[in-house]
Design an enzyme around this catalytic site. Structure first.
Site, PDB file in Angstrom:
ATOM      1  N   HIS A 156      -4.466   6.372  -1.105  1.00  0.00           N
ATOM      2  CA  HIS A 156      -5.061   6.245   0.224  1.00  0.00           C
ATOM      3  C   HIS A 156      -4.025   6.441   1.334  1.00  0.00           C
ATOM      4  CE1 HIS A 156      -8.896   5.550   1.986  1.00  0.00           C
ATOM      5  NE2 HIS A 156      -8.776   4.283   2.310  1.00  0.00           N
ATOM      6  N   ASP A 196      -6.502  11.336   2.679  1.00  0.00           N
ATOM      7  CA  ASP A 196      -6.869  11.568   1.286  1.00  0.00           C
ATOM      8  C   ASP A 196      -8.330  11.996   1.195  1.00  0.00           C
ATOM      9  OD1 ASP A 196      -7.246   8.770   2.202  1.00  0.00           O
ATOM     10  OD2 ASP A 196      -8.202   8.502   0.253  1.00  0.00           O
ATOM     11  N   ASN A 220     -13.441   5.696   5.845  1.00  0.00           N
ATOM     12  CA  ASN A 220     -13.502   4.780   6.978  1.00  0.00           C
ATOM     13  C   ASN A 220     -12.489   5.101   8.072  1.00  0.00           C
ATOM     14  OD1 ASN A 220     -15.635   3.289   5.931  1.00  0.00           O
ATOM     15  ND2 ASN A 220     -14.294   1.897   4.810  1.00  0.00           N
ATOM     16  N   ASN A 238      -9.230   1.129   8.458  1.00  0.00           N
ATOM     17  CA  ASN A 238     -10.567   1.077   9.053  1.00  0.00           C
ATOM     18  C   ASN A 238     -10.565   1.040  10.576  1.00  0.00           C
ATOM     19  OD1 ASN A 238     -11.279   0.949   6.390  1.00  0.00           O
ATOM     20  ND2 ASN A 238     -12.313  -1.020   6.505  1.00  0.00           N
ATOM     21  N   TYR A 249       0.801  -1.224   0.000  1.00  0.00           N
ATOM     22  CA  TYR A 249       0.000   0.000   0.000  1.00  0.00           C
ATOM     23  C   TYR A 249       0.837   1.280   0.000  1.00  0.00           C
ATOM     24  CZ  TYR A 249      -3.511  -3.399   1.553  1.00  0.00           C
ATOM     25  OH  TYR A 249      -4.346  -4.485   1.645  1.00  0.00           O
ATOM     26  N   TYR A 305      -4.406  -0.820  10.083  1.00  0.00           N
ATOM     27  CA  TYR A 305      -5.133  -0.695   8.822  1.00  0.00           C
ATOM     28  C   TYR A 305      -6.140   0.452   8.961  1.00  0.00           C
ATOM     29  CZ  TYR A 305      -2.840  -4.771   6.939  1.00  0.00           C
ATOM     30  OH  TYR A 305      -1.878  -5.624   6.497  1.00  0.00           O
TER      31      TYR A 305
END
Length: 205
Positions: A19, A95, A116, A70, A14, A68
């Site tokens: 993001h 973002d 989220n 969320n 990632y 993560y």
């Protein structure tokens, strides 16, 4: 203690995603102001340092939650409780697809607008934290949003992205004293970006 939390997902998969621009902002801030070494703390990669301001140095904690996206609020809430901070001491960098590429907006409170990570922080500390919204543009169609934000920045996007990150770091003394309007204005002065409707711009490409 000022707590700056960059939102993103951990791991090399990632690292360069749109993001993860929140993580990138934290790295830029750490480099600009020569923060201390990275430590595993508060379910995050953390660094401590000071931001020099016209009112004196402001002790600052940088967080890149490793929970993560969320579950970002778990890390932010833990750090806030440890330092007996209040939501106004927290700035989340993340973002924002409803801002054109390179645009920057500060706001306090409000809803999550489908993000989220923001929703998670609000669930742990309430909605009244400060938000540094980094525009990454919109792909134009709702069904394309997920692959857009989880896609890597294109080479052509790097000039505006890197200018925005640098400006967020250099202008930080204004945010450190609570002057978010001045911070926003200074970021946009240092890294000007055209105003545009990100959804319309995407449809026209």
């Amino acid at each position: 203690m000022l707590i700056l939390a960059g939102l993103g997902n951990p791991g090399p998969k990632y690292k360069n995603n749109r993001h993860n621009i929140g993580f990138m902002a934290i790295d830029a801030i750490a480099e600009e102001w020569r923060f201390g070494p990275e430590r595993a703390r508060f379910q995050s990669v953390s660094r401590e340092g000071e931001i020099p301001t016209e009112r004196g140095p402001v002790k600052t904690l940088l967080l890149k939650p490793q929970t993560y996206m969320n579950e970002s609020g778990r890390a932010v809430g833990e750090a806030m409780r440890f330092f007996k901070a209040v939501p106004a001491d927290v700035i989340a960098y993340y973002d924002e697809i409803d801002l054109a590429e390179g645009r920057f907006r500060m706001k306090t409170g409000g809803g999550a607008a489908g993000h989220n990570g923001v929703r998670s922080i609000a669930s742990h500390i309430g909605p009244d934290f400060r938000r540094a919204r980094l525009g990454v543009g919109h792909p134009g169609q709702k069904e394309l949003v997920m692959p857009w934000v989880l896609g890597d920045f294109w080479k052509a996007e790097l000039p505006w992205r890197d200018a925005l990150l640098d400006a967020c770091a250099r202008a930080l003394p204004f945010a450190a004293i609570g002057d978010d309007d001045r911070y926003q204005a200074e970021v946009m002065r240092l890294a000007p970006a055209p105003k545009a409707d990100p959804r319309k711009a995407a449809r026209e490409e």
